[in-house]
Design a protein around this motif. Structure first.
Motif, mmCIF file in Angstrom:
data_model
loop_
_atom_site.group_PDB
_atom_site.id
_atom_site.type_symbol
_atom_site.label_atom_id
_atom_site.label_comp_id
_atom_site.label_asym_id
_atom_site.label_seq_id
_atom_site.Cartn_x
_atom_site.Cartn_y
_atom_site.Cartn_z
ATOM 1 N N ALA A 1 -9.131 10.472 2.775
ATOM 2 C CA ALA A 1 -9.531 9.327 1.961
ATOM 3 C C ALA A 1 -10.877 9.578 1.290
ATOM 4 O O ALA A 1 -11.068 9.252 0.115
ATOM 5 N N LEU A 2 -11.811 10.168 2.025
ATOM 6 C CA LEU A 2 -13.135 10.453 1.457
ATOM 7 C C LEU A 2 -13.043 11.482 0.340
ATOM 8 O O LEU A 2 -13.634 11.298 -0.730
ATOM 9 N N PHE B 1 -11.476 0.886 3.207
ATOM 10 C CA PHE B 1 -11.857 1.984 4.094
ATOM 11 C C PHE B 1 -13.086 1.545 4.869
ATOM 12 O O PHE B 1 -14.032 1.010 4.301
ATOM 13 N N LEU B 2 -13.077 1.799 6.175
ATOM 14 C CA LEU B 2 -14.213 1.448 7.016
ATOM 15 C C LEU B 2 -14.298 2.464 8.138
ATOM 16 O O LEU B 2 -13.299 2.745 8.800
ATOM 17 N N GLY C 1 5.833 -5.311 1.428
ATOM 18 C CA GLY C 1 5.345 -4.359 0.432
ATOM 19 C C GLY C 1 3.967 -3.808 0.722
ATOM 20 O O GLY C 1 3.406 -3.079 -0.082
ATOM 21 N N GLY C 2 3.392 -4.153 1.870
ATOM 22 C CA GLY C 2 2.051 -3.669 2.204
ATOM 23 C C GLY C 2 2.067 -2.221 2.675
ATOM 24 O O GLY C 2 3.104 -1.686 3.048
ATOM 25 N N GLU C 3 0.913 -1.593 2.630
ATOM 26 C CA GLU C 3 0.755 -0.221 3.106
ATOM 27 C C GLU C 3 0.306 -0.232 4.558
ATOM 28 O O GLU C 3 -0.267 -1.202 5.030
ATOM 29 N N SER C 4 0.514 0.894 5.251
ATOM 30 C CA SER C 4 0.040 1.027 6.623
ATOM 31 C C SER C 4 -1.430 1.433 6.625
ATOM 32 O O SER C 4 -1.849 2.268 5.825
ATOM 33 N N TYR C 5 -2.194 0.844 7.519
ATOM 34 C CA TYR C 5 -3.593 1.203 7.719
ATOM 35 C C TYR C 5 -3.789 1.483 9.198
ATOM 36 O O TYR C 5 -3.361 0.695 10.040
ATOM 37 N N ALA C 6 -4.430 2.595 9.507
ATOM 38 C CA ALA C 6 -4.733 2.926 10.897
ATOM 39 C C ALA C 6 -6.029 2.220 11.283
ATOM 40 O O ALA C 6 -6.953 2.117 10.486
ATOM 41 N N LEU C 7 -6.088 1.760 12.517
ATOM 42 C CA LEU C 7 -7.228 0.986 12.980
ATOM 43 C C LEU C 7 -7.561 1.374 14.413
ATOM 44 O O LEU C 7 -6.672 1.486 15.248
ATOM 45 N N SER C 8 -8.836 1.577 14.673
ATOM 46 C CA SER C 8 -9.298 1.844 16.027
ATOM 47 C C SER C 8 -10.559 1.016 16.253
ATOM 48 O O SER C 8 -11.513 1.124 15.490
#
Length: 138
Positions: A52-53, A88-89, A122-129
């Motif tokens: 992503a960066l 992005f975080l 219709g949303g995208e997947s986001y990984a979260l920790s």
């Protein structure tokens, strides 16, 4: 029992949930057990973050200011400003909290996660920790 030609088959079921103590796994310690669950996923998160960066800027590094390091692109620190308009975080930090405030923070994080974890059409997947633990990480 399940009916079939010949003798019936008996099927047994255990009520959920099931508890499997870490001592019966290959982990030698609780820390090893937790690491075996988190580290592979954290490595995947790091790969996703790097991709992503790089999609936003070709050069990344540290900016040194007043004895602190801030991750940023060549365009400037800190990361939260560089990618302010992107979903992005990435942050590791320390907060000074009383136990009551830490419990309130935890409660609010759980509520926020519950609110946003539902799939959106219709949303995208986001990984979260998310982790909150007493102590400091440097």
């Amino acid at each position: 029992m399940q009916q079939r030609a010949g003798r019936p088959i008996r099927r047994y079921a255990m009520p959920e949930p099931w508890f499997i103590p870490f001592e019966v796994t290959q982990a030698e310690t609780l820390e090893g057990f937790i690491s075996s669950q988190f580290l592979p996923r954290n490595e995947q998160m790091m790969r996703l973050q790097a991709a992503a960066l790089l999609a936003e800027h070709p050069r990344w590094g540290y900016w040194l200011r007043s004895g602190t390091l801030h991750l940023g692109s060549q365009e400037g620190p800190p990361l939260r400003q560089v990618l302010a308009d992107q979903p992005f975080l990435s942050a590791i930090g320390t907060a000074q909290l009383s136990q009551a405030r830490a419990l309130e923070f935890k409660r609010r994080l759980w509520a926020l996660l519950a609110e946003f974890e539902q799939d959106e059409e219709g949303g995208e997947s986001y990984a979260l920790s998310v982790q909150l633990v007493r102590g400091q990480v440097r």
